[in-house]
Design an enzyme around this catalytic site. Structure first.
Site, PDB file in Angstrom:
ATOM      1  N   HIS A  63       1.509  -3.774   1.687  1.00 49.98           N
ATOM      2  CA  HIS A  63       0.303  -3.129   1.182  1.00 49.98           C
ATOM      3  C   HIS A  63       0.629  -1.923   0.313  1.00 49.98           C
ATOM      4  O   HIS A  63       1.578  -1.201   0.562  1.00 49.98           O
ATOM      5  CB  HIS A  63      -0.687  -2.753   2.292  1.00 49.98           C
ATOM      6  CG  HIS A  63      -0.086  -2.395   3.603  1.00 49.98           C
ATOM      7  ND1 HIS A  63       0.539  -3.323   4.431  1.00 49.98           N
ATOM      8  CD2 HIS A  63      -0.012  -1.224   4.253  1.00 49.98           C
ATOM      9  CE1 HIS A  63       0.948  -2.715   5.534  1.00 49.98           C
ATOM     10  NE2 HIS A  63       0.646  -1.445   5.445  1.00 49.98           N
ATOM     11  N   ALA A  64      -0.184  -1.793  -0.713  1.00 42.62           N
ATOM     12  CA  ALA A  64      -0.066  -0.674  -1.648  1.00 42.62           C
ATOM     13  C   ALA A  64      -1.364   0.111  -1.600  1.00 42.62           C
ATOM     14  O   ALA A  64      -2.453  -0.462  -1.643  1.00 42.62           O
ATOM     15  CB  ALA A  64       0.178  -1.197  -3.058  1.00 42.62           C
TER      16      ALA A  64
END
Length: 148
Positions: A63-64
């Protein structure tokens, strides 16, 4: 809409985690989810340095969280063969569920989606179904049923 068939890529060939993350970052930029590919890559890698997002049974949920992400999205990449992701069970990853979260939604949207997907991945039925699906529409519907 956080997930749609444009965000799903089946039967891709990548050799490394970095190639997968680069692909997700590139596609996110092309599809208007984010506006800076390099920044997205850096956000994913920064998270991986905190601890691997490789789960169990061939799944990873990188995840970013970044201000260069303009809308929350879930991007799926199913690989033809597994790549090393430093997973909890030590097995290669062949199913990557990328979460892209705008910076101002980091504590809320991010945690909600992450926990929802992680819970679904604990059920054998869900894992079996998404491994058997062969088109993006069905995959979209399967994920929408748990995320939205």
């Amino acid at each position: 809409m956080m997930i749609n068939s444009e965000y799903i890529f089946l039967d891709k060939d990548f050799k490394t985690k970095n190639e997968v993350i680069s692909f997700i970052s590139q596609q996110s930029t092309l599809k208007g989810i984010g506006n800076d590919k390099k920044n997205l890559e850096n956000s994913f890698f920064k998270r991986e340095k905190e601890g691997s997002t490789g789960m169990m049974d061939g799944f990873a949920i990188p995840h970013a969280k970044s201000d260069s992400i303009t809308k929350p999205a879930v991007m799926l990449v199913r690989l033809n063969s597994g790549v090393d992701w430093d997973s909890m069970d030590g097995k290669p990853v062949d199913f990557v569920i990328g979460l892209l979260i705008p910076g101002d939604e980091a504590g809320t949207t991010h945690l909600k989606i992450l926990s929802t997907i992680a819970r679904a991945l604990m059920t054998d039925d869900f894992k079996k179904r998404i491994r058997e699906i062969n088109n993006t529409e069905e995959m979209t519907n399967e994920f929408k049923s748990i995320v939205e």
